[in-house]
Motif scaffolding. Structure first.
Motif, PDB file in Angstrom:
ATOM      1  N   ASP A  90     -25.939  13.668  24.143  1.00  8.34           N
ATOM      2  CA  ASP A  90     -25.263  14.956  24.280  1.00  8.34           C
ATOM      3  C   ASP A  90     -25.454  15.531  25.680  1.00  8.34           C
ATOM      4  O   ASP A  90     -24.514  16.081  26.271  1.00  8.34           O
ATOM      5  CB  ASP A  90     -25.795  15.956  23.251  1.00  8.34           C
ATOM      6  CG  ASP A  90     -25.358  15.632  21.832  1.00  8.34           C
ATOM      7  OD1 ASP A  90     -24.425  14.810  21.671  1.00  8.34           O
ATOM      8  OD2 ASP A  90     -25.950  16.200  20.891  1.00  8.34           O
ATOM      9  N   THR A 130     -23.266  13.723  28.117  1.00 10.42           N
ATOM     10  CA  THR A 130     -21.873  14.167  27.946  1.00 10.42           C
ATOM     11  C   THR A 130     -21.660  15.526  28.592  1.00 10.42           C
ATOM     12  O   THR A 130     -20.656  15.748  29.288  1.00 10.42           O
ATOM     13  CB  THR A 130     -21.519  14.231  26.447  1.00 10.42           C
ATOM     14  OG1 THR A 130     -21.698  12.941  25.884  1.00 10.42           O
ATOM     15  CG2 THR A 130     -20.101  14.696  26.233  1.00 10.42           C
ATOM     16  N   LEU A 131     -22.590  16.437  28.384  1.00  8.88           N
ATOM     17  CA  LEU A 131     -22.476  17.771  28.985  1.00  8.88           C
ATOM     18  C   LEU A 131     -22.518  17.688  30.510  1.00  8.88           C
ATOM     19  O   LEU A 131     -21.767  18.389  31.195  1.00  8.88           O
ATOM     20  CB  LEU A 131     -23.595  18.683  28.486  1.00  8.88           C
ATOM     21  CG  LEU A 131     -23.483  19.135  27.031  1.00  8.88           C
ATOM     22  CD1 LEU A 131     -24.746  19.875  26.617  1.00  8.88           C
ATOM     23  CD2 LEU A 131     -22.261  20.018  26.836  1.00  8.88           C
ATOM     24  N   ARG A 132     -23.366  16.843  31.033  1.00  8.75           N
ATOM     25  CA  ARG A 132     -23.454  16.699  32.491  1.00  8.75           C
ATOM     26  C   ARG A 132     -22.158  16.127  33.056  1.00  8.75           C
ATOM     27  O   ARG A 132     -21.675  16.586  34.085  1.00  8.75           O
ATOM     28  CB  ARG A 132     -24.628  15.808  32.878  1.00  8.75           C
ATOM     29  CG  ARG A 132     -25.954  16.512  32.741  1.00  8.75           C
ATOM     30  CD  ARG A 132     -27.087  15.638  33.200  1.00  8.75           C
ATOM     31  NE  ARG A 132     -28.356  16.373  33.145  1.00  8.75           N
ATOM     32  CZ  ARG A 132     -29.526  15.814  33.119  1.00  8.75           C
ATOM     33  NH1 ARG A 132     -29.634  14.495  33.148  1.00  8.75           N
ATOM     34  NH2 ARG A 132     -30.617  16.533  33.062  1.00  8.75           N
ATOM     35  N   ARG A 133     -21.623  15.113  32.381  1.00 11.65           N
ATOM     36  CA  ARG A 133     -20.344  14.542  32.845  1.00 11.65           C
ATOM     37  C   ARG A 133     -19.236  15.588  32.773  1.00 11.65           C
ATOM     38  O   ARG A 133     -18.416  15.702  33.662  1.00 11.65           O
ATOM     39  CB  ARG A 133     -19.976  13.318  32.002  1.00 11.65           C
ATOM     40  CG  ARG A 133     -20.727  12.074  32.383  1.00 11.65           C
ATOM     41  CD  ARG A 133     -20.120  10.840  31.751  1.00 11.65           C
ATOM     42  NE  ARG A 133     -20.038  10.901  30.297  1.00 11.65           N
ATOM     43  CZ  ARG A 133     -21.000  10.538  29.464  1.00 11.65           C
ATOM     44  NH1 ARG A 133     -22.143  10.082  29.948  1.00 11.65           N
ATOM     45  NH2 ARG A 133     -20.835  10.616  28.161  1.00 11.65           N
ATOM     46  N   SER A 134     -19.229  16.358  31.701  1.00 12.84           N
ATOM     47  CA  SER A 134     -18.210  17.387  31.515  1.00 12.84           C
ATOM     48  C   SER A 134     -18.333  18.460  32.599  1.00 12.84           C
ATOM     49  O   SER A 134     -17.340  18.896  33.172  1.00 12.84           O
ATOM     50  CB  SER A 134     -18.361  18.021  30.132  1.00 12.84           C
ATOM     51  OG  SER A 134     -17.472  19.092  29.972  1.00 12.84           O
ATOM     52  N   ALA A 135     -19.557  18.876  32.895  1.00  8.63           N
ATOM     53  CA  ALA A 135     -19.770  19.912  33.912  1.00  8.63           C
ATOM     54  C   ALA A 135     -19.383  19.383  35.289  1.00  8.63           C
ATOM     55  O   ALA A 135     -18.778  20.101  36.093  1.00  8.63           O
ATOM     56  CB  ALA A 135     -21.224  20.363  33.906  1.00  8.63           C
ATOM     57  N   THR A 136     -19.706  18.133  35.571  1.00  9.59           N
ATOM     58  CA  THR A 136     -19.369  17.535  36.860  1.00  9.59           C
ATOM     59  C   THR A 136     -17.861  17.411  36.999  1.00  9.59           C
ATOM     60  O   THR A 136     -17.297  17.753  38.038  1.00  9.59           O
ATOM     61  CB  THR A 136     -20.027  16.146  36.998  1.00  9.59           C
ATOM     62  OG1 THR A 136     -21.439  16.315  36.880  1.00  9.59           O
ATOM     63  CG2 THR A 136     -19.707  15.516  38.330  1.00  9.59           C
ATOM     64  N   ALA A 137     -17.205  16.953  35.956  1.00  7.97           N
ATOM     65  CA  ALA A 137     -15.751  16.812  35.990  1.00  7.97           C
ATOM     66  C   ALA A 137     -15.087  18.167  36.134  1.00  7.97           C
ATOM     67  O   ALA A 137     -14.112  18.318  36.867  1.00  7.97           O
ATOM     68  CB  ALA A 137     -15.263  16.109  34.729  1.00  7.97           C
ATOM     69  N   SER A 138     -15.630  19.175  35.465  1.00  2.00           N
ATOM     70  CA  SER A 138     -15.075  20.524  35.548  1.00  2.00           C
ATOM     71  C   SER A 138     -15.230  21.072  36.965  1.00  2.00           C
ATOM     72  O   SER A 138     -14.301  21.662  37.518  1.00  2.00           O
ATOM     73  CB  SER A 138     -15.777  21.430  34.544  1.00  2.00           C
ATOM     74  OG  SER A 138     -15.329  22.755  34.672  1.00  2.00           O
ATOM     75  N   ASP A 154     -12.124  21.919  39.595  1.00  2.00           N
ATOM     76  CA  ASP A 154     -11.936  23.276  40.116  1.00  2.00           C
ATOM     77  C   ASP A 154     -11.853  23.275  41.637  1.00  2.00           C
ATOM     78  O   ASP A 154     -11.460  24.272  42.231  1.00  2.00           O
ATOM     79  CB  ASP A 154     -13.103  24.182  39.697  1.00  2.00           C
ATOM     80  CG  ASP A 154     -13.085  24.506  38.212  1.00  2.00           C
ATOM     81  OD1 ASP A 154     -12.045  24.269  37.569  1.00  2.00           O
ATOM     82  OD2 ASP A 154     -14.115  24.982  37.705  1.00  2.00           O
ATOM     83  N   SER A 170     -20.633  14.359  41.577  1.00  2.00           N
ATOM     84  CA  SER A 170     -21.187  13.409  40.638  1.00  2.00           C
ATOM     85  C   SER A 170     -22.584  12.943  41.035  1.00  2.00           C
ATOM     86  O   SER A 170     -23.289  12.383  40.224  1.00  2.00           O
ATOM     87  CB  SER A 170     -20.253  12.183  40.528  1.00  2.00           C
ATOM     88  OG  SER A 170     -20.157  11.563  41.782  1.00  2.00           O
TER      89      SER A 170
END
Length: 86
Positions: free
Chosen positions: A59, A62-70, A74, A81
């Protein structure tokens, strides 16, 4: 050879010794069974915690990848990354 009384006393002592040995063996068996049950329970608990830890790590990744992608989407300067600051 001893008297019949000596033989009777000796047999009684051997019987008591055998009974004590059997009682001790039974006690040790009961203790061993309890220890094995506790070990099985501890291993099961360890496996549950290990599964929780692996799920939490997944989890977090996943959160780290999501935050990096976000952050990359932006267009904000940030860690990207690699996690390094500009």
């Amino acid at each position: 050879m001893g008297t019949p009384r000596d033989l009777k006393v000796q047999m009684a002592a051997e019987t008591r010794a055998r009974e004590r040995a059997q009682a001790l063996a039974k006690l040790q068996t009961v203790r061993a069974d309890k220890i094995e049950a506790a070990l099985t329970e501890a291993r099961a608990e360890r496996d549950v915690w290990q599964a929780r830890a692996l799920a939490a790590e997944a989890d977090l990744a996943t959160l780290r990848r999501s935050a990096t992608a976000s952050a990359d989407a932006d267009g904000r300067p940030g860690r990207g990354s690699t996690g390094a600051l500009p």
